[in-house]
Design an enzyme around this catalytic site. Structure first.
Site, PDB file in Angstrom:
ATOM      1  CE  LYS A 148      -0.302  -0.083   4.788  1.00 25.39           C
ATOM      2  NZ  LYS A 148      -1.089  -0.828   6.051  1.00 25.39           N
ATOM      3  CE1 TYR A 163      10.226  32.852   1.370  1.00 28.81           C
ATOM      4  CE2 TYR A 163      10.144  30.763   1.500  1.00 28.81           C
ATOM      5  CZ  TYR A 163       9.859  32.025   0.847  1.00 28.81           C
ATOM      6  OH  TYR A 163       9.714  31.729  -0.509  1.00 28.81           O
TER       7      TYR A 163
HETATM    8  C1  LIG Z   1      -0.001  -1.886   6.777  1.00 29.29           C
HETATM    9  C2  LIG Z   1      -1.030  -3.080   7.449  1.00 29.29           C
HETATM   10  C3  LIG Z   1       0.126  -3.998   7.448  1.00 29.29           C
HETATM   11  C4  LIG Z   1       1.572  -3.976   7.375  1.00 29.29           C
HETATM   12  O1  LIG Z   1       2.245  -3.602   8.610  1.00 29.29           O
HETATM   13  P1  LIG Z   1       3.590  -3.456   8.904  1.00 29.29           P
HETATM   14  O2  LIG Z   1       3.756  -3.040  10.205  1.00 29.29           O
HETATM   15  O3  LIG Z   1       4.129  -2.468   7.941  1.00 29.29           O
HETATM   16  O4  LIG Z   1       4.169  -4.664   8.493  1.00 29.29           O
HETATM   17  C5  LIG Z   1      -0.360  -5.273   7.909  1.00 29.29           C
HETATM   18  N1  LIG Z   1      -1.838  -5.398   8.205  1.00 29.29           N
HETATM   19  C6  LIG Z   1      -2.637  -4.249   7.748  1.00 29.29           C
HETATM   20  C7  LIG Z   1      -4.164  -4.594   8.157  1.00 29.29           C
HETATM   21  C8  LIG Z   1      -2.205  -3.040   7.657  1.00 29.29           C
HETATM   22  O5  LIG Z   1      -2.958  -1.779   7.495  1.00 29.29           O
END
Ligand SMILES: *Cc1c(COP(=O)(O)O)cnc(C)c1O
Length: 366
Positions: A37, A263
């Site tokens: 993701k 700035y």
């Molecule tokens: C993002 C996510 C993961 C991955 O988690 P990590 O700590 O990055 O390994 C696993 N399960 C769900 C539901 C997530 O949203």
């Protein structure tokens, strides 16, 4: 010709190394779902998914439907779980052969209606149960409702049931985590006995894999760990950093004592100094909270502090004692330590630093 002065380099050999480390922590039959993701944690979801597909991960997960579509359009054929779809995405999900997480009564009913209308046959879906995060998922008390809806139909098939740990990296919340695990186990067994078949069960993210081996179940969801991060210092030594963020010096200035930089005159020279201007700013993901000496970058192995306020498209650094010239390479980060110190100084976490970089920053393979 690379037109973009600021690049995020992705080292796929480190991804492979890290994946193999996590494989070595699992039983050989435990499946791996790679979470790609948020552009593969800020890297490049398509590049990551192509590499991970070659390395034979069993599943992918994305947060939103569009992320799944992008993977399908790039030719990814591994199953893709969409963790956080909306009702209006469900038709598209079917069209792209994506697999929805049905996390509420409304989503389950919505998808069953579409599945009946379309005459789907055993379409793979995933059911999330809330065991304490209170974010997405059915309550244990919904099992009756869910099972009633799933009985005597064959338009959908529950491919997996899952839950998510609240504090898998936090030893202090161990008792809470253990209670979550027990709750999930009991949901799994009552659900499975009602359903009549056994879906894949999964609960652990990266730190769950390492801290709670009892949450490996049939599959694990691996995200951050692929990039070389865990909460365990002794495990980190087994992992390699994947991402390097680099830019170049656009211009060098010689300033006299008393002159200011940036700035609102955020920085005042206490002596005669040499500064360098770099082409990345808060619009690229370099947090404004990291200005005014909060963090450093590296030039030819020398650390140089960020001075003054972070601009939208630029930052300035102090290079007084560093031999360097316009056009020279600057490393924003190339190690876990760099990324963690940025996170620390921005009052943030590795996840946020990795995913911060905007689309003006070009992604390249190392
Ligand atoms: C993002 C996510 C993961 C991955 O988690 P990590 O700590 O990055 O390994 C696993 N399960 C769900 C539901 C997530 O949203």
């Amino acid at each position: 010709m690379n037109n973009s002065p600021t690049v995020l380099e992705i080292d796929l050999s480190s991804i492979e190394h890290n994946l193999n480390f996590f494989r070595s922590e699992l039983n050989p039959e435990t499946k791996i779902l790679a979470v790609v993701k948020a552009s593969g944690y800020g890297s490049d979801a398509v590049l990551m998914a192509k590499a991970l597909e070659k390395l034979k991960v069993d599943y992918f997960a994305v947060a939103y439907t569009d992320e799944g579509i992008a993977l399908r359009n790039s030719g990814i054929s591994t199953p893709i779980l969409v963790l956080h779809p909306q009702l209006q995405n469900l038709e598209t999900i079917c069209r792209y052969n994506l697999e929805p997480n049905l996390y509420s009564r409304r989503m389950l009913e919505g998808f069953l209606k579409i599945a009946h209308d379309k005459g789907l046959d055993n379409y793979p879906v995933h059911l999330k149960f809330n065991t304490g995060l209170n974010r997405l998922g059915f309550d244990a008390s919904d099992i009756d409702f869910v099972c009633k809806n799933l009985m005597e139909q064959s338009v959908v098939h529950v491919k997996s049931i899952f839950s998510h740990l609240v504090a898998s990296e936090d030893e202090e919340e161990k008792e809470f985590s253990l209670a979550q695990i027990e709750k999930f186990k009991s949901i799994c067994s009552s659900f499975t006995s009602r359903l009549g078949y056994r879906p894949i069960r999964h609960m652990s993210n990266t730190s769950g894999i390492l801290n709670y081996p009892e949450t490996h179940f049939d599959m694990v969801r691996l995200g951050l760990g692929l990039y070389g991060f865990t909460n365990l210092i002794e495990k980190n030594a087994n992992l390699k950093n994947v991402l390097t963020l680099k830019t170049v010096i656009s211009q060098i200035h010689q300033l006299k004592k008393g002159e200011s930089v940036g700035y609102n005159r955020g920085f005042h020279a206490k002596r005669n100094i040499k500064t360098a201007t770099l082409p990345l700013g808060h619009a690229d993901g370099f947090f404004r909270s990291l200005g005014n000496g909060k963090t450093y970058v590296s030039i030819h192995g020398h650390k140089s502090p960020v001075i003054g306020n972070v601009c939208m498209d630029m930052i300035m650094i102090d290079v007084t004692d560093i031999p360097c010239k316009e056009g020279d390479e600057v490393i924003i980060f190339n190690s876990r330590e760099d990324i963690l110190q940025m996170a620390d100084h921005a009052d943030s976490i590795s996840y946020e630093i990795l995913t911060a970089w905007g689309n003006r920053v070009k992604r390249v393979l190392k």
